[in-house]
Write a protein that holds these residues in place. Sequence first.
Motif, PDB file in Angstrom:
ATOM      1  N   CYS A  21      -0.627 -10.288   5.598  1.00  0.00           N
ATOM      2  CA  CYS A  21      -1.213  -8.970   5.899  1.00  0.00           C
ATOM      3  C   CYS A  21      -1.704  -8.913   7.336  1.00  0.00           C
ATOM      4  O   CYS A  21      -2.064  -7.837   7.822  1.00  0.00           O
ATOM      5  N   LEU A  74      -5.437   2.472  -0.474  1.00  0.00           N
ATOM      6  CA  LEU A  74      -5.577   1.030  -0.230  1.00  0.00           C
ATOM      7  C   LEU A  74      -6.615   0.387  -1.141  1.00  0.00           C
ATOM      8  O   LEU A  74      -7.154  -0.662  -0.819  1.00  0.00           O
ATOM      9  N   SER A  75      -6.915   0.994  -2.274  1.00  0.00           N
ATOM     10  CA  SER A  75      -7.880   0.355  -3.177  1.00  0.00           C
ATOM     11  C   SER A  75      -7.222  -0.813  -3.913  1.00  0.00           C
ATOM     12  O   SER A  75      -5.999  -0.893  -4.001  1.00  0.00           O
ATOM     13  N   ASP A 106     -14.659   9.323  -0.679  1.00  0.00           N
ATOM     14  CA  ASP A 106     -14.757   7.891  -0.935  1.00  0.00           C
ATOM     15  C   ASP A 106     -15.691   7.263   0.091  1.00  0.00           C
ATOM     16  O   ASP A 106     -15.300   7.032   1.230  1.00  0.00           O
ATOM     17  N   ARG A 116      -8.780   2.813  10.086  1.00  0.00           N
ATOM     18  CA  ARG A 116      -8.943   4.045   9.310  1.00  0.00           C
ATOM     19  C   ARG A 116     -10.373   4.221   8.833  1.00  0.00           C
ATOM     20  O   ARG A 116     -10.902   5.330   8.826  1.00  0.00           O
ATOM     21  N   ASP A 123       1.068  11.236   4.011  1.00  0.00           N
ATOM     22  CA  ASP A 123       0.737  10.165   4.945  1.00  0.00           C
ATOM     23  C   ASP A 123       1.946   9.243   5.077  1.00  0.00           C
ATOM     24  O   ASP A 123       2.257   8.489   4.168  1.00  0.00           O
ATOM     25  N   GLY A 147      -8.361   5.184  -3.738  1.00  0.00           N
ATOM     26  CA  GLY A 147      -8.986   4.918  -2.448  1.00  0.00           C
ATOM     27  C   GLY A 147      -8.588   5.956  -1.424  1.00  0.00           C
ATOM     28  O   GLY A 147      -7.582   6.658  -1.579  1.00  0.00           O
ATOM     29  N   ALA A 148      -9.379   6.040  -0.362  1.00  0.00           N
ATOM     30  CA  ALA A 148      -9.185   7.097   0.631  1.00  0.00           C
ATOM     31  C   ALA A 148      -7.786   7.059   1.250  1.00  0.00           C
ATOM     32  O   ALA A 148      -7.209   8.086   1.556  1.00  0.00           O
ATOM     33  N   PHE A 149      -7.225   5.878   1.421  1.00  0.00           N
ATOM     34  CA  PHE A 149      -5.913   5.763   2.073  1.00  0.00           C
ATOM     35  C   PHE A 149      -4.896   5.075   1.158  1.00  0.00           C
ATOM     36  O   PHE A 149      -3.956   4.459   1.626  1.00  0.00           O
ATOM     37  N   THR A 163       2.414   6.832   7.267  1.00  0.00           N
ATOM     38  CA  THR A 163       2.217   5.589   8.005  1.00  0.00           C
ATOM     39  C   THR A 163       2.272   4.349   7.118  1.00  0.00           C
ATOM     40  O   THR A 163       2.710   3.310   7.554  1.00  0.00           O
ATOM     41  N   ALA A 164       1.803   4.461   5.866  1.00  0.00           N
ATOM     42  CA  ALA A 164       1.722   3.268   5.008  1.00  0.00           C
ATOM     43  C   ALA A 164       3.055   3.021   4.309  1.00  0.00           C
ATOM     44  O   ALA A 164       3.276   3.419   3.170  1.00  0.00           O
ATOM     45  N   ASN A 197     -11.909  -3.775   0.940  1.00  0.00           N
ATOM     46  CA  ASN A 197     -10.584  -4.173   0.474  1.00  0.00           C
ATOM     47  C   ASN A 197     -10.417  -3.862  -1.006  1.00  0.00           C
ATOM     48  O   ASN A 197      -9.334  -3.542  -1.467  1.00  0.00           O
ATOM     49  N   ALA A 198     -11.518  -3.958  -1.766  1.00  0.00           N
ATOM     50  CA  ALA A 198     -11.434  -3.697  -3.201  1.00  0.00           C
ATOM     51  C   ALA A 198     -11.379  -2.202  -3.503  1.00  0.00           C
ATOM     52  O   ALA A 198     -10.579  -1.769  -4.321  1.00  0.00           O
ATOM     53  N   ILE A 199     -12.235  -1.397  -2.856  1.00  0.00           N
ATOM     54  CA  ILE A 199     -12.315   0.008  -3.279  1.00  0.00           C
ATOM     55  C   ILE A 199     -11.734   1.013  -2.293  1.00  0.00           C
ATOM     56  O   ILE A 199     -11.584   2.177  -2.642  1.00  0.00           O
ATOM     57  N   GLY A 200     -11.440   0.597  -1.071  1.00  0.00           N
ATOM     58  CA  GLY A 200     -10.774   1.497  -0.133  1.00  0.00           C
ATOM     59  C   GLY A 200     -11.511   2.768   0.214  1.00  0.00           C
ATOM     60  O   GLY A 200     -10.952   3.854   0.059  1.00  0.00           O
ATOM     61  N   PRO A 238       0.814  -1.220   0.000  1.00  0.00           N
ATOM     62  CA  PRO A 238       0.000   0.000   0.000  1.00  0.00           C
ATOM     63  C   PRO A 238       0.845   1.266   0.000  1.00  0.00           C
ATOM     64  O   PRO A 238       1.928   1.298   0.574  1.00  0.00           O
TER      65      PRO A 238
END
Lengths: 400, 400
Positions: A257, A239-240, B212, B359, A165, A235-237, A167-168, B320-323, A159
């Motif tokens: 994970c 993570l999409s 999102d 999150r 950001d 995606g928002a973070f 953190t990721a 998980n798919a679209i975040g 990610p």
Amino acid sequence: MLSAMHPSAGPLSRLRREHEELVLSLLRKHGPLSRGELGTRCGLSRTTLYDIVGDLIANGAVVAAVPLAEERRRGRPVEKLSLNPDAGQALGIDFARRAVHVAAVNVAHEIVGSASEQHAPDLSWEERVRLAERLVGTLTGGALRLGALDAVGVGVVGPIGAPGDRTAGGRRLDHLSELLRKSFGVPVLLDNNTRLAALAEATWGAAADDADVLYLRVSHGVGGGLVVGGSLHRGAFGLSGELGHVTAVPSGAPCECGGTGCLETVASVGAVLDAYRAAGGRADDLAAFTAALAAGDPAARAVLAVAGAHIGTVLAAVCNAIGPGVIVIGGELARTGEALTGPVEKALAAHIMPASRDRVVLRPAALGATGGALGAIALVLHESPLLSHYPAEADPEDDA
Amino acid sequence: MLSAMHPSAGPLSRLRREHEELVLSLLRKHGPLSRGELGTRCGLSRTTLYDIVGDLIANGAVVAAVPLAEERRRGRPVEKLSLNPDAGQALGIDFARRAVHVAAVNVAHEIVGSASEQHAPDLSWEERVRLAERLVGTLTGGALRLGALDAVGVGVVGPIGAPGDRTAGGRRLDHLSELLRKSFGVPVLLDNNTRLAALAEATWGAAADDADVLYLRVSHGVGGGLVVGGSLHRGAFGLSGELGHVTAVPSGAPCECGGTGCLETVASVGAVLDAYRAAGGRADDLAAFTAALAAGDPAARAVLAVAGAHIGTVLAAVCNAIGPGVIVIGGELARTGEALTGPVEKALAAHIMPASRDRVVLRPAALGATGGALGAIALVLHESPLLSHYPAEADPEDDA
């Protein structure tokens, strides 16, 4: 992200890049032009234009020469300016789990070459960057000049957070960006390599004309990317597209994970090889497994049928949620062909809404292993309409 | 879709609507203005402006009056123009499975009221439209004037195809559009009512500042809507957000969509009531079930725990798919509160990628039963930035 590291990303240097891009695009469109012809077309002041052209010649993006026909005429010869076909404008590097892939386009936006090399999964970042430099050196027989380079687009595993950001995976990525900036001396744009492969497939590959694309990559890891309503989606973070971490077996094996029974635990290359060996098969790697499959081993086929059923079920759930027009499947395991995609299609048909069943199309990926590097180039050129709403702000923190 | 039925949707009438909207927006912003003041601000020719203003007064959107202070002065009195607070500009109607909800905004874009009425699920479209007319008549005590109406936005149950796509419930929708056009005499914009509720929540409700958003509605049906990268998303075939038809129980009960074991078969109001009765509980409807829950019936709590676990598992897969950054849960069943959302959160946490777990935020819907009708108004006004990439072409076929 994108995490942009631009040594001097102020408004003036941005304006200068735009002027350079204007001159380059005129030469791309019209072929060789004299300074006078360029001046008429670009609308820049004589001083600004000569300054820009001087720099473009100095960094190797543009070459100035007196055409032969001109030399034979009387009077003062007029130099023509043209693009240097050996000048790289954008580099894409995909740092995959066990390989580095590179690709480059020249100032005419032609792909001048791509190269890949496998490596051990525990190779250090320093060594991976050196490997990338070496691979770039081999493009166009070592004739590629990097002086005109705009930026390096980079795909990485895992990610990628939003700009700012940290953190990721932040520290790891800061380190990599710093190494690359030292190597190539230009801004670095980073994104998840599977998302970049999705961008490449939807820009030049198997889904080039589609606005709603679901991309799945089944390789040593399992991941995906989404094009939604004509835009690459992060995606928002950031993570999409984490399709590999959708639960496939509720009480299944632990996943790296931190979850349980994720799709990656039953449909990655490693999971398929493990299942094959558990069923009595013998294969040290995917090549041996593929050979057994080609030889008609029913155990190999059965193992892929199970993996395919899990993949199809997850794809159906995601399809029902986001309603794509096209699903693209890529990655090393997808190269086993119908033995995998047959079971995928069967499970997809069983679990997708009947109203969508005959509309959604499943296609194999078209761009192969360099998809991630090509997507990184698309990111740098920002030429794909798919990026029109993609976050593109530089992260000022990254300059510290 | 959107399926727009505009009796005279040529470029000239569109230009005229734009001029009208300009005049209305100036009056909205500056309050009462004379024709002269309006002329200075709007930049239209005197003839065009007087023409537009004449029509706006005739249809009741604008009122002309001489202010008291002006009357007392000598010389020719100067009329001031102002918005008519009783003139409706946009109507939203949500034709849910067992109820009609209406809402209206006036020309100042203030919500002037909303109204709902339950009905039998087999009520004919003619009767539903008459019910909608009657409910609209009750708004602002019957004082609402519809002469200035721009359009009617309409939410309906089920998938809505792309413009021109007549396969997804096309005939039924054509019939409804025709009935509404006869009733209200203005264009009709149709979309899925759950998607509209998602739009309303993301415009004015529980997720008003989020780009999102994953919206789930658990009611007599189970459906959803997605805001992706700051835009409402419809999917390639208008089939996005069908969360109720994600498989929850692989070998479960048949679903009315034609699938098997869909989330709707285990988490709708009907499914929960059935499960409660199968466990020995007695409840004819949701009100009775909610009363049993409030009285501390452990069977009612257990039934919601099962439904919530299925909902959370499906939400995790989609996350998980679209975040998304925010998940909003609405619909009648969601009003049972923590007895449902507790188990939803537990299953979500168990199945979402650990990197997303802390999150993504789960919030109850804020707009209640009129969310769909409010979303239909947002669609008509097209004022939400969420609609910036939403398909908005009229379907010329619908005019036939």
